[in-house]
Enzyme design. Structure first.
Site, PDB file in Angstrom:
ATOM      1  N   ASN A 119       0.773  -0.659   0.043  1.00 31.04           N
ATOM      2  CA  ASN A 119      -0.187  -0.097   0.366  1.00 31.04           C
ATOM      3  C   ASN A 119       0.470   1.389  -0.182  1.00 31.04           C
ATOM      4  O   ASN A 119       1.667   1.499   0.874  1.00 31.04           O
ATOM      5  CB  ASN A 119      -0.118  -0.053   0.819  1.00 31.04           C
ATOM      6  CG  ASN A 119      -1.805   1.261   1.677  1.00 31.04           C
ATOM      7  OD1 ASN A 119      -1.712   2.013   0.490  1.00 31.04           O
ATOM      8  ND2 ASN A 119      -2.473   1.829   2.301  1.00 31.04           N
ATOM      9  N   TRP A 120       0.631   1.929  -1.363  1.00 34.59           N
ATOM     10  CA  TRP A 120       1.728   3.241  -1.374  1.00 34.59           C
ATOM     11  C   TRP A 120       1.241   4.365  -0.346  1.00 34.59           C
ATOM     12  O   TRP A 120       2.010   5.331  -0.449  1.00 34.59           O
ATOM     13  CB  TRP A 120       2.242   3.419  -2.412  1.00 34.59           C
ATOM     14  CG  TRP A 120       2.816   2.093  -3.269  1.00 34.59           C
ATOM     15  CD1 TRP A 120       3.455   1.333  -3.282  1.00 34.59           C
ATOM     16  CD2 TRP A 120       3.469   2.644  -4.713  1.00 34.59           C
ATOM     17  NE1 TRP A 120       3.497   0.273  -3.973  1.00 34.59           N
ATOM     18  CE2 TRP A 120       4.465   1.361  -4.866  1.00 34.59           C
ATOM     19  CE3 TRP A 120       3.500   3.083  -5.633  1.00 34.59           C
ATOM     20  CZ2 TRP A 120       5.103   1.470  -6.279  1.00 34.59           C
ATOM     21  CZ3 TRP A 120       3.821   3.092  -6.738  1.00 34.59           C
ATOM     22  CH2 TRP A 120       4.355   1.981  -7.178  1.00 34.59           C
ATOM     23  N   LYS A 121       0.191   4.075  -0.488  1.00 33.09           N
ATOM     24  CA  LYS A 121      -1.014   5.756   0.410  1.00 33.09           C
ATOM     25  C   LYS A 121      -0.136   6.494  -0.795  1.00 33.09           C
ATOM     26  O   LYS A 121      -0.409   6.645  -1.555  1.00 33.09           O
ATOM     27  CB  LYS A 121      -0.115   5.668   1.551  1.00 33.09           C
ATOM     28  CG  LYS A 121       0.071   4.689   2.370  1.00 33.09           C
ATOM     29  CD  LYS A 121      -0.028   5.217   4.109  1.00 33.09           C
ATOM     30  CE  LYS A 121       0.650   3.735   4.756  1.00 33.09           C
ATOM     31  NZ  LYS A 121       0.086   3.606   6.205  1.00 33.09           N
ATOM     32  N   HIS A 176      -9.564   1.145   4.281  1.00 33.52           N
ATOM     33  CA  HIS A 176      -8.905   0.893   5.060  1.00 33.52           C
ATOM     34  C   HIS A 176      -8.937   2.327   6.742  1.00 33.52           C
ATOM     35  O   HIS A 176      -9.405   2.899   6.344  1.00 33.52           O
ATOM     36  CB  HIS A 176      -7.301   1.371   4.163  1.00 33.52           C
ATOM     37  CG  HIS A 176      -5.833   1.576   4.798  1.00 33.52           C
ATOM     38  ND1 HIS A 176      -5.566   2.507   5.715  1.00 33.52           N
ATOM     39  CD2 HIS A 176      -4.937   0.613   4.827  1.00 33.52           C
ATOM     40  CE1 HIS A 176      -4.085   2.162   5.802  1.00 33.52           C
ATOM     41  NE2 HIS A 176      -3.911   1.382   5.995  1.00 33.52           N
ATOM     42  N   GLU A 207      -6.936   4.532   7.356  1.00 35.02           N
ATOM     43  CA  GLU A 207      -6.827   5.700   7.070  1.00 35.02           C
ATOM     44  C   GLU A 207      -8.392   6.738   6.920  1.00 35.02           C
ATOM     45  O   GLU A 207      -8.698   7.120   6.177  1.00 35.02           O
ATOM     46  CB  GLU A 207      -5.717   6.164   7.035  1.00 35.02           C
ATOM     47  CG  GLU A 207      -4.310   5.742   7.176  1.00 35.02           C
ATOM     48  CD  GLU A 207      -3.083   5.530   6.321  1.00 35.02           C
ATOM     49  OE1 GLU A 207      -3.209   5.449   5.309  1.00 35.02           O
ATOM     50  OE2 GLU A 207      -2.229   5.294   6.768  1.00 35.02           O
ATOM     51  N   GLU A 259      -5.583  -4.933  10.349  1.00 34.45           N
ATOM     52  CA  GLU A 259      -4.469  -3.495  10.939  1.00 34.45           C
ATOM     53  C   GLU A 259      -5.039  -3.259  11.753  1.00 34.45           C
ATOM     54  O   GLU A 259      -5.868  -2.824  12.152  1.00 34.45           O
ATOM     55  CB  GLU A 259      -4.697  -3.463   9.484  1.00 34.45           C
ATOM     56  CG  GLU A 259      -4.222  -4.025   7.934  1.00 34.45           C
ATOM     57  CD  GLU A 259      -3.678  -2.541   7.571  1.00 34.45           C
ATOM     58  OE1 GLU A 259      -2.403  -3.187   7.308  1.00 34.45           O
ATOM     59  OE2 GLU A 259      -4.390  -1.836   7.248  1.00 34.45           O
ATOM     60  N   GLY A 297       1.960   1.669  10.625  1.00 34.24           N
ATOM     61  CA  GLY A 297       2.971   3.440  10.356  1.00 34.24           C
ATOM     62  C   GLY A 297       3.624   3.718  11.306  1.00 34.24           C
ATOM     63  O   GLY A 297       4.159   4.771  12.151  1.00 34.24           O
ATOM     64  N   SER A 351       3.292  -2.274  10.290  1.00 34.06           N
ATOM     65  CA  SER A 351       4.212  -2.252  10.757  1.00 34.06           C
ATOM     66  C   SER A 351       5.306  -3.558  10.315  1.00 34.06           C
ATOM     67  O   SER A 351       6.204  -3.543  11.250  1.00 34.06           O
ATOM     68  CB  SER A 351       4.934  -1.335  12.539  1.00 34.06           C
ATOM     69  OG  SER A 351       4.176  -0.902  12.388  1.00 34.06           O
ATOM     70  N   GLY A 374       2.940  -1.122   4.301  1.00 35.18           N
ATOM     71  CA  GLY A 374       3.016   0.014   4.677  1.00 35.18           C
ATOM     72  C   GLY A 374       4.120   0.438   4.150  1.00 35.18           C
ATOM     73  O   GLY A 374       4.739   0.687   2.262  1.00 35.18           O
ATOM     74  N   GLY A 375       4.331   1.473   4.799  1.00 30.10           N
ATOM     75  CA  GLY A 375       6.266   1.739   5.146  1.00 30.10           C
ATOM     76  C   GLY A 375       7.092   1.267   3.471  1.00 30.10           C
ATOM     77  O   GLY A 375       8.195   1.693   2.666  1.00 30.10           O
TER      78      GLY A 375
HETATM   79  C1  PEP Z   1      -0.723   0.125   6.115  1.00 29.00           C
HETATM   80  O1  PEP Z   1      -1.004   1.070   5.339  1.00 29.00           O
HETATM   81  O2  PEP Z   1      -1.802  -0.611   5.773  1.00 29.00           O
HETATM   82  C2  PEP Z   1      -0.530  -0.663   7.025  1.00 29.00           C
HETATM   83  C3  PEP Z   1       0.462  -0.967   6.973  1.00 29.00           C
HETATM   84  O3  PEP Z   1       1.243   0.468   6.576  1.00 29.00           O
HETATM   85  P1  PEP Z   1       2.946   0.235   7.603  1.00 29.00           P
HETATM   86  O4  PEP Z   1       2.936  -0.790   6.765  1.00 29.00           O
HETATM   87  O5  PEP Z   1       3.459   1.572   7.315  1.00 29.00           O
HETATM   88  O6  PEP Z   1       2.298   0.086   9.638  1.00 29.00           O
END
Ligand code: PEP
Length: 252
Positions: free
Chosen positions: A9-11, A94, A96, A166, A172, A213, A234-235
């Site tokens: 997930n590049w956000k 998601h 967010e 999640e 994040g 994470s 994500g990251g």
């Molecule tokens: C996400 O964006 O769904 C996510 C899990 O982010 P991260 O891996 O950065 O916690």
């Protein structure tokens, strides 16, 4: 058997030029990972460019959101028809989007039904907030999100759905859930909720990812759990070597 899936997930990161650069660097190493479904979910504006670069590879494309109407006067929205032209997957609900854009279990459900009607595979995100976790409400919240988010889904298409567990407090933050703790939520809450909706056999066939994470260092621990079938990343999905290494860790 559930084929492991790792989705990035590049956000809201990467211009078209940056996306082209990242994908060009990532494709050779990611393609070399076998036995795992690999999905990239860039922003809408990058989808066409990334789709062109993924042509002929075994790497799939996903969108991060969509609206439920097929077309119409909905300024700023993107329809399932448009997403389905380019993508196999779409992330829905998601945290967010739930937190900043008012998405609810009801809107997630409308989007899920629209996604399925357009032959898209939804990746439905569920997970409790820190407050809910500390108030011991994880099971209740996650159960509700699965039941309401997936309500009304035809048994014949249920296996196409992917769930991403999640915990909001792990996204994040660099503070991942423990692998056994996440597995317990999947095994004791998510699969039973899926079984209530679709029966045990289908519940066992649906892939459930962990997200929050996930890094190179902790990925294997999650992927060796009985009920976790991959990750929504994500990251770390924006770092070429890290995302490839996470995908490799998911190969069983
Ligand atoms: C996400 O964006 O769904 C996510 C899990 O982010 P991260 O891996 O950065 O916690």
């Amino acid at each position: 058997m559930r084929i492991p899936l790792v989705a990035g997930n590049w956000k809201m990161y990467k211009t078209v030029a940056e996306a082209r650069h990242l994908v060009s660097e990532m494709v050779p190493g990611l393609q070399a990972v076998k036995g795992v479904e690999k999905v990239l979910c860039p922003p809408f504006t990058d989808l066409m460019a990334v789709a062109a670069l993924l042509e002929g590879t075994d790497i799939e494309l996903g969108a991060q959101n969509m609206y439920w109407e097929s077309a119409g006067a909905f300024t700023g929205e993107v329809s399932p028809t448009m997403v389905a032209e380019l993508c196999k997957y779409v992330i829905l609900g998601h945290s967010e989007r739930r937190t900043y854009f008012g998405e609810s279990d009801a809107s997630v459900n409308r989007k899920l039904q629209a996604a399925i009607a357009h032959s898209l595979n939804p990746i439905v995100c569920v997970g409790e907030t820190l407050n809910e976790n500390e108030a011991n409400q994880t099971a209740e919240v996650v159960h509700r999100q699965v039941r309401l988010g997936l309500a009304g889904t035809d048994l014949s298409v249920a296996s196409a759905i992917v769930i991403a567990y999640e915990p909001v407090w792990a996204i994040g933050t660099g503070k991942a859930a423990t692998a056994p703790g996440a597995n317990a939520v999947v095994a004791d809450v998510i699969r039973p909720a899926l079984a209530e909706l679709f029966g045990t056999a289908i519940a066992q066939s649906i892939r459930v990812l962990y997200g929050g994470s996930v890094k190179v260092d902790n990925a294997v621990e999650f992927f060796t759990q009985s009920d976790i079938d991959g990750a929504l990343v994500g990251g770390a999905s924006l770092k070429v070597a890290d995302f490839i290494a996470i995908a490799q860790a998911a190969a069983k």
